[in-house]
Design an enzyme around this catalytic site. Structure first.
Site, PDB file in Angstrom:
ATOM      1  N   GLU A   1       4.820  40.081  -9.114  1.00 42.70           N
ATOM      2  CA  GLU A   1       3.481  39.911  -9.667  1.00 42.70           C
ATOM      3  C   GLU A   1       2.898  41.269 -10.049  1.00 42.70           C
ATOM      4  O   GLU A   1       3.084  42.263  -9.329  1.00 42.70           O
ATOM      5  CB  GLU A   1       2.589  39.240  -8.611  1.00 42.70           C
TER       6      GLU A   1
ATOM      7  N   LYS B   1       4.383  39.730  -4.229  1.00 43.54           N
ATOM      8  CA  LYS B   1       2.973  39.601  -4.576  1.00 43.54           C
ATOM      9  C   LYS B   1       2.214  40.811  -4.055  1.00 43.54           C
ATOM     10  O   LYS B   1       2.793  41.737  -3.483  1.00 43.54           O
ATOM     11  CB  LYS B   1       2.424  38.285  -4.035  1.00 43.54           C
TER      12      LYS B   1
ATOM     13  N   ASP C   1      -0.918  38.112 -13.352  1.00 45.80           N
ATOM     14  CA  ASP C   1      -1.887  37.343 -12.578  1.00 45.80           C
ATOM     15  C   ASP C   1      -3.331  37.668 -12.950  1.00 45.80           C
ATOM     16  O   ASP C   1      -3.758  38.827 -12.862  1.00 45.80           O
ATOM     17  CB  ASP C   1      -1.676  37.611 -11.080  1.00 45.80           C
TER      18      ASP C   1
ATOM     19  N   ARG D   1       0.812  -1.218   0.000  1.00 43.45           N
ATOM     20  CA  ARG D   1       0.000   0.000   0.000  1.00 43.45           C
ATOM     21  C   ARG D   1       0.844   1.266   0.000  1.00 43.45           C
ATOM     22  O   ARG D   1       0.556   2.213  -0.738  1.00 43.45           O
ATOM     23  CB  ARG D   1      -0.951  -0.023   1.197  1.00 43.45           C
TER      24      ARG D   1
ATOM     25  N   LYS E   1       2.054  25.402  -4.395  1.00 44.62           N
ATOM     26  CA  LYS E   1       0.781  24.855  -3.910  1.00 44.62           C
ATOM     27  C   LYS E   1       0.818  23.325  -3.989  1.00 44.62           C
ATOM     28  O   LYS E   1       0.118  22.697  -4.788  1.00 44.62           O
ATOM     29  CB  LYS E   1      -0.380  25.430  -4.723  1.00 44.62           C
TER      30      LYS E   1
END
Length: 307
Positions: free
Chosen positions: A200, A171, A221, A104, A139
Site C-alpha cells: 500500500e 500496509k 489508498d 428460513r 472485509k
C-alpha cells in the site's frame, strides 16, 4: 467453470457452513413443523420481491440435502442471473415438514449472497468501458468469506487474496514497524513465501519507492482523483522505461458516485470493502401451493440474463 460448480475446497466450506447454520436454527428439532402430518407432501416455490442479481444455489441446495434428500429442487435460474420482482427462482417438491424446516436457513443464504452479487453488479456496470476491474477485500462477514467471494464473482467482480496466507499485503502499520516502505518490501521478499507481494502507498513518494522495488501489486489508498491520475502515470512510465509490471489498484472511500471517475484514471483494479461488509439482503419469499393451485408462470415476470 459455471457459477454453480464450485472448487472442492469451497464445496467443503459450503457443507460445513450449512451444518453450522442448521444447528443454529433447528437445534434439537423444529417444533412448529410437527403441526404437519409426518407423511404430508408439499410443492413450494421461491419468488423474488425485487429486482436483483441472484446468488446462493449451492448453499440452498445443501440446506435441503442435509435436512432431507427427498426434497427435490428444480431451478429456474443460475448464480449470476438478473432477476425481476415477482420472478420464480425455483420449485421444491417433497415432505412438507422438511421444506418448512429448511425454508428460513435456505432463504437466509440466498438473500445475503444475492445482496452482495447485486451490489457488485452495480459497480461493474458503472465502470463498463474502462480497463478497471472491481475487486473485493477481506472485509467479509465472519464465517461467510468463501460464500461472499463467490457472490462477488457471480456479480461480475474479481477476488482479492482470500486470507493472510495466500498473499503479502504491506500496509501502513507494517511500514511503520519495519522502518520504511522499502525496508518492509525487502523483508517481505526475503521470506520467499511464494505468494504475491503487494504494498500500500499513501503518497507519491511511496508510489515511486514501491515501483522501484517492483511489487506485484501497488495499492493506492485514499488518493484524490487528480493525485491518483499522477500515480497511474508514474506506473505507466515505469512500465514503459523499466519493464515493470506492477498492477495498480485504487482503494478507500469508493462509492457508486465516484467509482467511474476513479476508473477513468486508468487504474487496473478498484477494491471496495463495502461490497461484502455493507450487506443489504434481497427480499425473497417461499410460498407453498394450496391443493389444486398452479405454479406461477416463470415467463410472466422473470428474465434470466447470464453474464
Amino acid at each position: 467453470m459455471g457459477q454453480n460448480s464450485l472448487p472442492d475446497e469451497v464445496q467443503k466450506d459450503v457443507t460445513a457452513l450449512v451444518t453450522r447454520a442448521l444447528a443454529e436454527d433447528v437445534g434439537s428439532g423444529d417444533v412448529t413443523a410437527k403441526l404437519i402430518a409426518v407423511d404430508a407432501t408439499a410443492v413450494g416455490y421461491v419468488v423474488a420481491r425485487e429486482s436483483a442479481v441472484f446468488c446462493g444455489r449451492p448453499w440452498f441446495d445443501e440446506v435441503f440435502r442435509q435436512i432431507d434428500p427427498r426434497v427435490e429442487i428444480a431451478w429456474d435460474v443460475e448464480d449470476g442471473a438478473s432477476i425481476r420482482a415477482d420472478g420464480r427462482l425455483c420449485v421444491l417438491r417433497g415432505p412438507a415438514r422438511s421444506i418448512l424446516t429448511g425454508e428460513r436457513t435456505g432463504l437466509n443464504f440466498l438473500q445475503t449472497l444475492s445482496g452482495t452479487a447485486t451490489v457488485v453488479r452495480r459497480f461493474v456496470e458503472r465502470i463498463r468501458g474502462t480497463q478497471a476491474r472491481i475487486v473485493d477485500t477481506r472485509k467479509t462477514l465472519p464465517g461467510l468469506r468463501s460464500a461472499q467471494k463467490h457472490a462477488v464473482s457471480a456479480g461480475g467482480g474479481d477476488n482479492h487474496r482470500f486470507g493472510l496466507y495466500d498473499g503479502i499485503l504491506i500496509k501502513e502499520n507494517h511500514v511503520v514497524a519495519a522502518g520504511g516502505i522499502k525496508e518492509a518490501i525487502r523483508a517481505a521478499r526475503a521470506l520467499n513465501a511464494g505468494v504475491p507481494l503487494m504494498c500500500e502507498a499513501e503518497n507519491l513518494s511511496e508510489v515511486q519507492a514501491a515501483l522501484e522495488e517492483r511489487v506485484d501489486l501497488l495499492l493506492l489508498d485514499d488518493f484524490p482523483t487528480h493525485i491518483l491520475a499522477k500515480a497511474v502515470n508514474m506506473g505507466r512510465d515505469f512500465r514503459r522505461y523499466n519493464r515493470g509490471d506492477s498492477v495498480l489498484e485504487a482503494s478507500g472511500g469508493i462509492s457508486l458516485n465516484n467509482v467511474r471517475s476513479i476508473a477513468d484514471t486508468g487504474v487496473d483494479r478498484i477494491s471496495i470493502g463495502g461490497l461484502t461488509k455493507h450487506v443489504q439482503a434481497v427480499d425473497l419469499s417461499m410460498r407453498l401451493l394450496a391443493p389444486g393451485a398452479a405454479l406461477p408462470d416463470i415467463n410472466a415476470a422473470l428474465r434470466i440474463a447470464l453474464r
